[in-house]
Design a protein around this motif. Structure first.
Motif, PDB file in Angstrom:
ATOM      1  N   ALA A 182      34.711  33.588  37.283  1.00 62.60           N
ATOM      2  CA  ALA A 182      35.409  34.344  36.225  1.00 62.60           C
ATOM      3  C   ALA A 182      34.462  35.162  35.353  1.00 62.60           C
ATOM      4  N   SER A 183      33.482  35.826  35.973  1.00 65.46           N
ATOM      5  CA  SER A 183      32.478  36.520  35.162  1.00 65.46           C
ATOM      6  C   SER A 183      32.245  37.971  35.572  1.00 65.46           C
ATOM      7  N   PHE A 184      32.938  38.451  36.590  1.00 67.71           N
ATOM      8  CA  PHE A 184      32.664  39.816  37.068  1.00 67.71           C
ATOM      9  C   PHE A 184      33.791  40.773  36.668  1.00 67.71           C
ATOM     10  N   ASP A 185      33.402  42.020  36.349  1.00 68.43           N
ATOM     11  CA  ASP A 185      34.372  43.054  35.950  1.00 68.43           C
ATOM     12  C   ASP A 185      34.994  43.729  37.163  1.00 68.43           C
ATOM     13  N   ILE A 186      34.285  43.711  38.289  1.00 71.68           N
ATOM     14  CA  ILE A 186      34.784  44.403  39.483  1.00 71.68           C
ATOM     15  C   ILE A 186      34.254  43.722  40.739  1.00 71.68           C
ATOM     16  N   MET A 187      35.068  43.771  41.789  1.00 72.79           N
ATOM     17  CA  MET A 187      34.633  43.248  43.103  1.00 72.79           C
ATOM     18  C   MET A 187      35.009  44.289  44.159  1.00 72.79           C
ATOM     19  N   PHE A 188      34.126  44.461  45.145  1.00 71.94           N
ATOM     20  CA  PHE A 188      34.381  45.412  46.226  1.00 71.94           C
ATOM     21  C   PHE A 188      34.636  44.666  47.527  1.00 71.94           C
ATOM     22  N   SER A 189      35.601  45.164  48.302  1.00 71.63           N
ATOM     23  CA  SER A 189      35.918  44.578  49.599  1.00 71.63           C
ATOM     24  C   SER A 189      36.115  45.708  50.604  1.00 71.63           C
ATOM     25  N   PHE A 190      35.060  45.982  51.391  1.00 70.92           N
ATOM     26  CA  PHE A 190      35.128  47.077  52.372  1.00 70.92           C
ATOM     27  C   PHE A 190      34.711  46.562  53.752  1.00 70.92           C
ATOM     28  N   TYR A 191      35.617  46.553  54.692  1.00 70.56           N
ATOM     29  CA  TYR A 191      35.321  46.286  56.112  1.00 70.56           C
ATOM     30  C   TYR A 191      34.648  44.935  56.340  1.00 70.56           C
ATOM     31  N   ALA A 192      34.994  43.907  55.592  1.00 75.84           N
ATOM     32  CA  ALA A 192      34.240  42.654  55.729  1.00 75.84           C
ATOM     33  C   ALA A 192      35.119  41.414  55.572  1.00 75.84           C
ATOM     34  N   GLY A 193      36.391  41.509  55.921  1.00 79.96           N
ATOM     35  CA  GLY A 193      37.236  40.310  55.919  1.00 79.96           C
ATOM     36  C   GLY A 193      38.007  40.096  54.629  1.00 79.96           C
ATOM     37  N   SER A 237      39.345  39.358  49.081  1.00 82.32           N
ATOM     38  CA  SER A 237      40.296  39.205  47.958  1.00 82.32           C
ATOM     39  C   SER A 237      40.726  37.757  47.814  1.00 82.32           C
ATOM     40  N   GLN A 238      40.730  37.021  48.923  1.00 82.39           N
ATOM     41  CA  GLN A 238      41.173  35.628  48.899  1.00 82.39           C
ATOM     42  C   GLN A 238      39.993  34.678  48.653  1.00 82.39           C
ATOM     43  N   SER A 239      38.921  34.810  49.446  1.00 81.84           N
ATOM     44  CA  SER A 239      37.788  33.871  49.335  1.00 81.84           C
ATOM     45  C   SER A 239      37.053  33.977  48.007  1.00 81.84           C
ATOM     46  N   CYS A 240      36.997  35.171  47.429  1.00 84.16           N
ATOM     47  CA  CYS A 240      36.105  35.397  46.277  1.00 84.16           C
ATOM     48  C   CYS A 240      36.863  35.711  44.981  1.00 84.16           C
ATOM     49  N   LYS A 241      38.175  35.513  45.011  1.00 82.37           N
ATOM     50  CA  LYS A 241      39.039  35.819  43.865  1.00 82.37           C
ATOM     51  C   LYS A 241      38.525  35.217  42.553  1.00 82.37           C
ATOM     52  N   ASN A 242      38.032  33.986  42.622  1.00 76.16           N
ATOM     53  CA  ASN A 242      37.667  33.278  41.389  1.00 76.16           C
ATOM     54  C   ASN A 242      36.418  33.820  40.698  1.00 76.16           C
ATOM     55  N   PHE A 243      35.723  34.736  41.353  1.00 78.29           N
ATOM     56  CA  PHE A 243      34.567  35.346  40.676  1.00 78.29           C
ATOM     57  C   PHE A 243      35.016  36.369  39.637  1.00 78.29           C
ATOM     58  N   LEU A 244      36.243  36.855  39.780  1.00 82.51           N
ATOM     59  CA  LEU A 244      36.719  37.912  38.880  1.00 82.51           C
ATOM     60  C   LEU A 244      37.201  37.352  37.545  1.00 82.51           C
ATOM     61  N   LYS A 245      36.875  38.076  36.476  1.00 81.32           N
ATOM     62  CA  LYS A 245      37.431  37.764  35.153  1.00 81.32           C
ATOM     63  C   LYS A 245      38.924  38.081  35.167  1.00 81.32           C
ATOM     64  N   LYS A 246      39.636  37.571  34.205  1.00 79.87           N
ATOM     65  CA  LYS A 246      41.034  37.981  34.013  1.00 79.87           C
ATOM     66  C   LYS A 246      41.048  39.485  33.717  1.00 79.87           C
ATOM     67  N   ASN A 247      41.975  40.198  34.314  1.00 76.37           N
ATOM     68  CA  ASN A 247      42.128  41.665  34.173  1.00 76.37           C
ATOM     69  C   ASN A 247      41.036  42.482  34.862  1.00 76.37           C
ATOM     70  N   ALA A 248      40.143  41.820  35.593  1.00 78.70           N
ATOM     71  CA  ALA A 248      39.087  42.558  36.304  1.00 78.70           C
ATOM     72  C   ALA A 248      39.684  43.317  37.497  1.00 78.70           C
ATOM     73  N   ILE A 249      38.842  44.153  38.096  1.00 74.36           N
ATOM     74  CA  ILE A 249      39.295  45.088  39.127  1.00 74.36           C
ATOM     75  C   ILE A 249      38.831  44.643  40.521  1.00 74.36           C
ATOM     76  N   LEU A 250      39.724  44.763  41.491  1.00 73.64           N
ATOM     77  CA  LEU A 250      39.361  44.577  42.908  1.00 73.64           C
ATOM     78  C   LEU A 250      39.565  45.919  43.601  1.00 73.64           C
ATOM     79  N   VAL A 251      38.510  46.426  44.236  1.00 76.41           N
ATOM     80  CA  VAL A 251      38.638  47.654  45.032  1.00 76.41           C
ATOM     81  C   VAL A 251      38.513  47.237  46.493  1.00 76.41           C
ATOM     82  N   CYS A 252      39.527  47.567  47.256  1.00 71.79           N
ATOM     83  CA  CYS A 252      39.698  46.885  48.535  1.00 71.79           C
ATOM     84  C   CYS A 252      40.264  47.858  49.572  1.00 71.79           C
ATOM     85  N   ASN A 253      39.730  47.878  50.784  1.00 66.76           N
ATOM     86  CA  ASN A 253      40.402  48.699  51.792  1.00 66.76           C
ATOM     87  C   ASN A 253      41.193  47.805  52.744  1.00 66.76           C
ATOM     88  N   ASN A 254      41.863  48.456  53.691  1.00 68.97           N
ATOM     89  CA  ASN A 254      42.805  47.712  54.536  1.00 68.97           C
ATOM     90  C   ASN A 254      42.286  47.563  55.953  1.00 68.97           C
TER      91      ASN A 254
END
Ligand SMILES: C[S@@+](CC[C@H](N)C(=O)[O-])C[C@H]1O[C@@H](n2cnc3c(N)ncnc32)[C@H](O)[C@@H]1O
Length: 208
Positions: free
Chosen positions: A105-116, A119-136
């Protein structure tokens, strides 16, 4: 003073392939208050460090330990950064789905590009209201779209070598061509994103 050379792996995989994605990160930091980011499955894609002062990179690839230990890496980032602070860069060679010694719960943003399914495994690293940038590409955006812990707040398009962020008409995304709903088990099994009527480069979610 002579300029630092780009780290060899970064040059080979990102500069030479014209895939640094600088304007993407530049636009994100203009729009959101981001000081501390995490990038699981990053390989050596260190472009976020040119715009975000404190970055943690995680990748299972054995080559990244040596890459992040190189003293020239920090000077290269220092010369290319767009913020006042001294850059802080941490590279962890590990499987991001394991229990890692990283502050929750300490990061403002997390990136998820081409690597599985980051969003699920690392969700808890994000602060409340933080941003996830994610491709499909591997279906991570499909999973985030149906996860009640995330809310879609924007999309990123890439046209004519330019990234654009839009926060309008978001209800027109994640609509499947055959009208059915997202099949979570199929996405997990195949590691392939669902096919939607609109396909932006990536999606921006907010963590509840
Ligand atoms: C196709 S590369 C993408 C690199 C970078 N995200 C980009 O956009 O260019 C996928 C990377 O994810 C890493 N990766 C995949 N699954 C992982 C896991 N469970 N833990 C850590 N790294 C992982 C691989 O080692 C590889 O370097």
């Amino acid at each position: 003073m002579e300029k630092s050379k780009p780290p060899q792996l970064y040059k080979q995989y990102f500069i030479d392939k014209n895939d640094e994605r600088k304007t993407l990160f530049e636009k994100l930091v203009k729009l959101f208050p981001i000081k501390k980011g995490i990038y699981p499955g990053s390989f050596v894609h260190i472009t976020p460090s040119f715009f975000i002062p404190e970055m943690t990179y995680i990748d299972a690839d054995k080559r990244i330990s040596k890459f992040f230990e190189e003293t020239t890496l920090l000077s290269y980032i220092e010369e290319n950064k767009h913020y006042k602070e001294s850059p802080s860069v941490r590279g962890i060679q590990a499987d991001y789905s394991t229990n890692l010694p990283i502050e929750k719960a300490s990061f403002d943003i997390m990136f998820s590009f081409y690597a599985g399914f980051i969003s699920q495994s690392c969700k808890n690293f994000l602060k409340k209201n933080a941003i996830l940038v994610c491709n499909n590409s591997h279906g991570d955006a499909s999973l985030a779209a149906i996860d009640p812990d995330y809310k879609l707040i924007g999309v990123i398009t890439f046209n004519d070598q330019e990234y654009q962020i839009s926060q309008e008409e978001l209800t027109s995304f994640f609509i499947k061509k055959d009208g059915s709903s997202i099949d979570k088990e199929k996405v997990k099994r195949t590691m392939t994103g669902e096919k939607f009527t609109k396909t932006p480069y990536a999606y921006i979610f907010q963590r509840y």
